[in-house]
Design a protein around this motif. Structure first.
Motif, PDB file in Angstrom:
ATOM      1  N   MET A   1     123.548  24.103  21.054  1.00  0.00           N
ATOM      2  CA  MET A   1     122.467  25.005  20.665  1.00  0.00           C
ATOM      3  C   MET A   1     121.340  24.237  19.958  1.00  0.00           C
ATOM      4  O   MET A   1     120.161  24.450  20.232  1.00  0.00           O
ATOM      5  CB  MET A   1     123.012  26.107  19.741  1.00  0.00           C
ATOM      6  N   LEU A   2     121.713  23.342  19.056  1.00  0.00           N
ATOM      7  CA  LEU A   2     120.697  22.550  18.370  1.00  0.00           C
ATOM      8  C   LEU A   2     119.975  21.627  19.345  1.00  0.00           C
ATOM      9  O   LEU A   2     118.765  21.398  19.226  1.00  0.00           O
ATOM     10  CB  LEU A   2     121.335  21.734  17.244  1.00  0.00           C
ATOM     11  N   HIS A   3     120.701  21.088  20.302  1.00  0.00           N
ATOM     12  CA  HIS A   3     120.088  20.252  21.334  1.00  0.00           C
ATOM     13  C   HIS A   3     119.074  21.068  22.130  1.00  0.00           C
ATOM     14  O   HIS A   3     117.980  20.590  22.439  1.00  0.00           O
ATOM     15  CB  HIS A   3     121.171  19.698  22.256  1.00  0.00           C
ATOM     16  N   LYS A   4     119.420  22.282  22.453  1.00  0.00           N
ATOM     17  CA  LYS A   4     118.553  23.146  23.259  1.00  0.00           C
ATOM     18  C   LYS A   4     117.236  23.424  22.560  1.00  0.00           C
ATOM     19  O   LYS A   4     116.205  23.604  23.216  1.00  0.00           O
ATOM     20  CB  LYS A   4     119.281  24.459  23.540  1.00  0.00           C
ATOM     21  N   TYR A   5     117.235  23.444  21.226  1.00  0.00           N
ATOM     22  CA  TYR A   5     116.033  23.820  20.488  1.00  0.00           C
ATOM     23  C   TYR A   5     115.218  22.624  20.020  1.00  0.00           C
ATOM     24  O   TYR A   5     114.411  22.731  19.107  1.00  0.00           O
ATOM     25  CB  TYR A   5     116.413  24.718  19.303  1.00  0.00           C
ATOM     26  N   GLY A   6     115.457  21.469  20.635  1.00  0.00           N
ATOM     27  CA  GLY A   6     114.548  20.355  20.446  1.00  0.00           C
ATOM     28  C   GLY A   6     114.847  19.439  19.282  1.00  0.00           C
ATOM     29  O   GLY A   6     113.941  18.772  18.777  1.00  0.00           O
ATOM     30  N   SER A   7     116.109  19.369  18.830  1.00  0.00           N
ATOM     31  CA  SER A   7     116.445  18.466  17.728  1.00  0.00           C
ATOM     32  C   SER A   7     116.477  17.020  18.221  1.00  0.00           C
ATOM     33  O   SER A   7     117.057  16.742  19.267  1.00  0.00           O
ATOM     34  CB  SER A   7     117.816  18.826  17.139  1.00  0.00           C
ATOM     35  N   PRO A   8     115.878  16.073  17.494  1.00  0.00           N
ATOM     36  CA  PRO A   8     115.993  14.654  17.863  1.00  0.00           C
ATOM     37  C   PRO A   8     117.452  14.214  17.855  1.00  0.00           C
ATOM     38  O   PRO A   8     118.259  14.715  17.065  1.00  0.00           O
ATOM     39  CB  PRO A   8     115.188  13.941  16.767  1.00  0.00           C
ATOM     40  N   SER A   9     117.794  13.269  18.700  1.00  0.00           N
ATOM     41  CA  SER A   9     119.188  12.873  18.877  1.00  0.00           C
ATOM     42  C   SER A   9     119.816  12.341  17.597  1.00  0.00           C
ATOM     43  O   SER A   9     120.960  12.667  17.270  1.00  0.00           O
ATOM     44  CB  SER A   9     119.290  11.818  19.983  1.00  0.00           C
ATOM     45  N   PHE A  10     119.086  11.516  16.843  1.00  0.00           N
ATOM     46  CA  PHE A  10     119.683  10.924  15.648  1.00  0.00           C
ATOM     47  C   PHE A  10     119.961  11.985  14.582  1.00  0.00           C
ATOM     48  O   PHE A  10     120.951  11.898  13.848  1.00  0.00           O
ATOM     49  CB  PHE A  10     118.804   9.802  15.089  1.00  0.00           C
ATOM     50  N   ARG A  11     119.126  13.005  14.500  1.00  0.00           N
ATOM     51  CA  ARG A  11     119.383  14.080  13.549  1.00  0.00           C
ATOM     52  C   ARG A  11     120.516  14.986  14.042  1.00  0.00           C
ATOM     53  O   ARG A  11     121.338  15.455  13.251  1.00  0.00           O
ATOM     54  CB  ARG A  11     118.110  14.896  13.319  1.00  0.00           C
ATOM     55  N   LEU A  12     120.543  15.251  15.339  1.00  0.00           N
ATOM     56  CA  LEU A  12     121.593  16.092  15.899  1.00  0.00           C
ATOM     57  C   LEU A  12     122.966  15.458  15.690  1.00  0.00           C
ATOM     58  O   LEU A  12     123.929  16.133  15.274  1.00  0.00           O
ATOM     59  CB  LEU A  12     121.335  16.314  17.392  1.00  0.00           C
ATOM     60  N   GLU A  13     123.101  14.167  15.968  1.00  0.00           N
ATOM     61  CA  GLU A  13     124.380  13.489  15.792  1.00  0.00           C
ATOM     62  C   GLU A  13     124.813  13.505  14.325  1.00  0.00           C
ATOM     63  O   GLU A  13     125.995  13.720  14.013  1.00  0.00           O
ATOM     64  CB  GLU A  13     124.277  12.053  16.304  1.00  0.00           C
ATOM     65  N   ALA A  14     123.875  13.287  13.416  1.00  0.00           N
ATOM     66  CA  ALA A  14     124.204  13.307  11.992  1.00  0.00           C
ATOM     67  C   ALA A  14     124.634  14.711  11.555  1.00  0.00           C
ATOM     68  O   ALA A  14     125.576  14.865  10.757  1.00  0.00           O
ATOM     69  CB  ALA A  14     122.996  12.853  11.167  1.00  0.00           C
ATOM     70  N   TYR A  15     123.992  15.723  12.079  1.00  0.00           N
ATOM     71  CA  TYR A  15     124.318  17.101  11.721  1.00  0.00           C
ATOM     72  C   TYR A  15     125.712  17.474  12.218  1.00  0.00           C
ATOM     73  O   TYR A  15     126.512  18.068  11.482  1.00  0.00           O
ATOM     74  CB  TYR A  15     123.270  18.041  12.315  1.00  0.00           C
ATOM     75  N   LEU A  16     126.016  17.138  13.467  1.00  0.00           N
ATOM     76  CA  LEU A  16     127.338  17.445  14.017  1.00  0.00           C
ATOM     77  C   LEU A  16     128.434  16.691  13.259  1.00  0.00           C
ATOM     78  O   LEU A  16     129.526  17.234  13.027  1.00  0.00           O
ATOM     79  CB  LEU A  16     127.381  17.088  15.501  1.00  0.00           C
ATOM     80  N   ASP A  56     119.841  20.313  29.983  1.00  0.00           N
ATOM     81  CA  ASP A  56     118.410  20.140  30.212  1.00  0.00           C
ATOM     82  C   ASP A  56     117.723  19.761  28.904  1.00  0.00           C
ATOM     83  O   ASP A  56     118.186  20.156  27.822  1.00  0.00           O
ATOM     84  CB  ASP A  56     117.792  21.430  30.750  1.00  0.00           C
ATOM     85  N   PRO A  57     116.636  18.993  28.956  1.00  0.00           N
ATOM     86  CA  PRO A  57     115.908  18.642  27.734  1.00  0.00           C
ATOM     87  C   PRO A  57     115.511  19.889  26.954  1.00  0.00           C
ATOM     88  O   PRO A  57     115.111  20.901  27.529  1.00  0.00           O
ATOM     89  CB  PRO A  57     114.679  17.890  28.257  1.00  0.00           C
ATOM     90  N   GLY A  58     115.638  19.810  25.629  1.00  0.00           N
ATOM     91  CA  GLY A  58     115.408  20.985  24.796  1.00  0.00           C
ATOM     92  C   GLY A  58     113.931  21.325  24.648  1.00  0.00           C
ATOM     93  O   GLY A  58     113.046  20.524  24.926  1.00  0.00           O
ATOM     94  N   GLU A  59     113.682  22.546  24.213  1.00  0.00           N
ATOM     95  CA  GLU A  59     112.332  22.996  23.921  1.00  0.00           C
ATOM     96  C   GLU A  59     112.275  23.420  22.456  1.00  0.00           C
ATOM     97  O   GLU A  59     113.288  23.814  21.861  1.00  0.00           O
ATOM     98  CB  GLU A  59     111.943  24.166  24.824  1.00  0.00           C
ATOM     99  N   LEU A  60     111.091  23.324  21.870  1.00  0.00           N
ATOM    100  CA  LEU A  60     110.947  23.634  20.455  1.00  0.00           C
ATOM    101  C   LEU A  60     110.994  25.148  20.234  1.00  0.00           C
ATOM    102  O   LEU A  60     110.173  25.884  20.768  1.00  0.00           O
ATOM    103  CB  LEU A  60     109.626  23.060  19.935  1.00  0.00           C
ATOM    104  N   ARG A 271     107.409  29.570  17.851  1.00  0.00           N
ATOM    105  CA  ARG A 271     108.281  30.696  17.482  1.00  0.00           C
ATOM    106  C   ARG A 271     108.793  30.556  16.051  1.00  0.00           C
ATOM    107  O   ARG A 271     109.983  30.697  15.765  1.00  0.00           O
ATOM    108  CB  ARG A 271     109.453  30.802  18.455  1.00  0.00           C
ATOM    109  N   THR A 272     107.881  30.286  15.140  1.00  0.00           N
ATOM    110  CA  THR A 272     108.241  30.089  13.744  1.00  0.00           C
ATOM    111  C   THR A 272     108.534  31.422  13.062  1.00  0.00           C
ATOM    112  O   THR A 272     107.821  32.401  13.264  1.00  0.00           O
ATOM    113  CB  THR A 272     107.095  29.380  12.998  1.00  0.00           C
ATOM    114  N   ARG A 273     109.599  31.458  12.251  1.00  0.00           N
ATOM    115  CA  ARG A 273     109.941  32.688  11.527  1.00  0.00           C
ATOM    116  C   ARG A 273     108.870  33.007  10.492  1.00  0.00           C
ATOM    117  O   ARG A 273     108.245  32.118   9.907  1.00  0.00           O
ATOM    118  CB  ARG A 273     111.294  32.531  10.837  1.00  0.00           C
ATOM    119  N   THR A 327     112.398  19.957  10.016  1.00  0.00           N
ATOM    120  CA  THR A 327     111.721  19.938  11.319  1.00  0.00           C
ATOM    121  C   THR A 327     110.808  21.140  11.496  1.00  0.00           C
ATOM    122  O   THR A 327     109.791  21.058  12.193  1.00  0.00           O
ATOM    123  CB  THR A 327     112.769  19.909  12.449  1.00  0.00           C
ATOM    124  N   ILE A 328     111.153  22.266  10.888  1.00  0.00           N
ATOM    125  CA  ILE A 328     110.420  23.514  11.092  1.00  0.00           C
ATOM    126  C   ILE A 328     108.948  23.357  10.730  1.00  0.00           C
ATOM    127  O   ILE A 328     108.064  23.839  11.449  1.00  0.00           O
ATOM    128  CB  ILE A 328     111.071  24.650  10.284  1.00  0.00           C
TER     129      ILE A 328
END
Length: 390
Positions: A1-16, A56-60, A271-273, A327-328
Motif C-alpha cells: 500500500m505504501l509502495h502504491k502511494y509513491g513512497s521512495p524505496s529507501f523510506r519504504l524499506e526502513a518503514y517496513l 506498478d510504479p506508485g502514484e502520489l 489529494r492532501t487531507r 513526505t506529505i
C-alpha cells in the motif's frame, strides 16, 4: 500500500523494517519502483518465507498515505488488531479522492497557469496554459479507464497540447510563446519529482531502485518531448510556422501569486487531507522564499540547496508535530524546486537549437539544482531528524 502511494524505496524499506521489529518478526525487504521482495525467517532459519510481487510504479496520494501511516501507528500501539487492520487497508485502497473530478480539473488548470507565472510568462500565456492544463486532465482521466491510453499518456497529451497551442496561436491569440505554453500545460506530467527521488535513492545506496526510477523519468521526458515535437510540427504544417517570441516580464509579485495558486492546485492533485493543507501551502512558500532569497547570494542554481534544506527542516518539524509522514508536505515544496522544467528546456535546446526562455548554461544549472536538492534534504535530516521512516 505504501509502495502504491509513491513512497521512495529507501523510506519504504526502513518503514517496513520498523513495523517488523515492533511485531517481533525477522524480515528483510527489497523495494524497486516495479517490484517488492519480502523474506521472513525464524530465529535459526529453520523456516523461511519468500514473497516477490510485481507492482506498478506508485502514484502520489497523500490522503491514502496519511491514512495508511495512521493505521500502522494504531496497530503498533495496540489500538487495533491485525485482522481489523487488514480490513481497514482494503477500505483505504477502495477510497476515492477527497476532491471530486471537477475540483481536480480546476486544480490542473490553476497549477499550470501558476507555473506559467513562475516561468515569467505573459498574461495570454498564463490563461492558455490553464486551458490546456484542463485538457491534459481529461487525458489523465481517460488513462485511468484505458490501459492503452495509460501507456501512451505522456505522448498523446503532449501531442494534443502542442497541436492545440498552434491552433490557438493561429485563430485566437497570435504572438505568444508556444513552447512556454506547452511546458506549463504539461508540468504535472514532467518527471522532475521522480528524477529527484531517483537521485535521492542513489545517494542512499539504493542503486537498483534509484537507477530504475531515473531511467523511467528519462523515458517519460522523451515521450513528452516527442509528442510535443510531433504536435508542433503538424501544427506548423497546417497553420504556418510561428516565430519564437519571449514573453514580457511581469512584476515580481506575480511570482508569489503563482506560488499561492500552485500550492492550492497541488492540494487536489496530490489529494492532501484537509488538516494538512495549511502545512502544505506554507511549505511551498518556505521552499520558494528560501531559494529565491539565497539565489541573490549564491550562483548556478545553488539557491535550491538552501530551499531544499529549509523545506527538509520544516517537513520534519511537521512530522514531529502532526505525527504524520514528512513526505506529505515535502512533496508540495519540492514541486517548486525540482528542475524538471529546466531539464525539458535543456532537451529542447539540444534538439532544436532554440531557447524559449532566457536561460544560460541550462544543462549545468539543471545538474547543480538536482544535486543541491538531494544534498539539502540530506543535511536537513541530520539537523532535524524525523521520528518516522516516511
Amino acid at each position: 500500500m505504501l509502495h502504491k502511494y509513491g513512497s521512495p524505496s529507501f523510506r519504504l524499506e526502513a518503514y517496513l523494517s520498523e513495523v517488523a521489529h515492533h511485531l517481533g518478526v525477522h524480515a528483510s525487504f527489497i523495494s524497486t519502483p516495479t517490484s517488492l521482495s519480502i523474506v521472513l525467517w525464524s530465529d535459526r532459519h529453520e523456516d523461511e518465507y519468500n514473497h516477490a510481487a510485481r507492482i506498478d510504479p506508485g502514484e502520489l496520494d497523500m490522503n491514502s498515505l496519511s491514512l495508511t501511516d495512521e493505521l500502522a501507528f494504531q496497530l503498533l500501539s495496540g489500538e487495533i488488531s491485525l485482522a481489523d487492520a487488514d480490513k481497514r487497508l482494503d477500505q483505504i485502497d477502495a477510497m476515492q479522492s477527497p476532491y471530486n473530478k471537477t475540483l481536480t480539473g480546476v486544480a490542473f488548470g490553476t497549477a499550470t497557469s501558476a507555473f506559467a507565472m513562475l516561468m515569467g510568462a505573459g498574461w495570454p500565456e498564463i490563461f492558455w496554459s490553464g486551458v490546456l492544463g484542463v485538457i491534459v486532465y481529461f487525458w489523465t482521466l481517460w488513462s485511468l479507464r484505458s490501459k492503452r491510453v495509460n501507456l501512451m499518456l505522456e505522448s498523446v497529451a503532449s501531442f494534443t497540447v502542442g497541436f492545440s497551442a498552434c491552433a490557438i496561436n493561429y485563430y485566437f491569440d497570435s504572438g505568444f510563446n508556444i513552447w512556454l505554453i506547452i511546458l506549463s500545460s504539461l508540468i504535472i506530467l514532467v518527471p522532475g519529482l521522480s528524477l529527484t527521488i531517483g537521485l535521492a535513492e542513489l545517494s542512499s545506496r539504493n542503486l537498483v531502485s534509484g537507477t530504475a526510477r531515473v531511467m523511467d523519468a528519462t523515458m517519460q521526458l522523451f515521450k513528452l518531448y516527442f509528442g510535443a515535437f510531433i504536435g508542433i510540427t503538424l501544427g506548423y504544417q497546417l497553420f504556418g510556422h510561428q516565430e519564437l517570441q519571449v514573453a514580457d516580464t511581469l512584476p515580481f509579485w506575480v511570482n508569489w501569486l503563482g506560488v499561492l495558486m500552485l500550492s492550492i492546485g497541488l492540494v487536489a492533485i496530490f489529494r492532501t487531507r484537509m488538516k494538512h493543507v495549511p502545512w502544505a501551502i506554507v511549505s511551498t512558500f518556505i521552499a520558494y522564499g528560501a531559494s529565491t532569497w539565497s539565489s541573490a547570494y549564491l550562483e548556478n542554481g545553488l539557491g535550491a540547496f538552501v530551499g531544499a534544506f529549509a523545506l527538509g527542516v520544516y517537513s520534519n518539524i511537521f512530522s514531529r508535530t502532526m505525527n504524520a509522514p514528512s513526505t506529505i508536505v515535502a512533496m508540495h515544496g519540492l514541486i517548486v524546486l525540482v528542475p524538471g522544467s529546466k531539464t525539458y528546456i535543456g532537451l529542447n535546446s539540444f534538439i532544436s537549437g532554440q531557447d524559449f526562455i532566457k536561460a544560460d548554461h541550462i544543462g549545468q544549472e539543471t545538474f547543480l539544482i538536482l544535486m543541491s536538492l538531494v544534498a539539502g534534504l540530506i543535511f536537513a535530516n541530520v539537523v532535524m531528524p524525523t521520528k518516522k521512516a516516511l
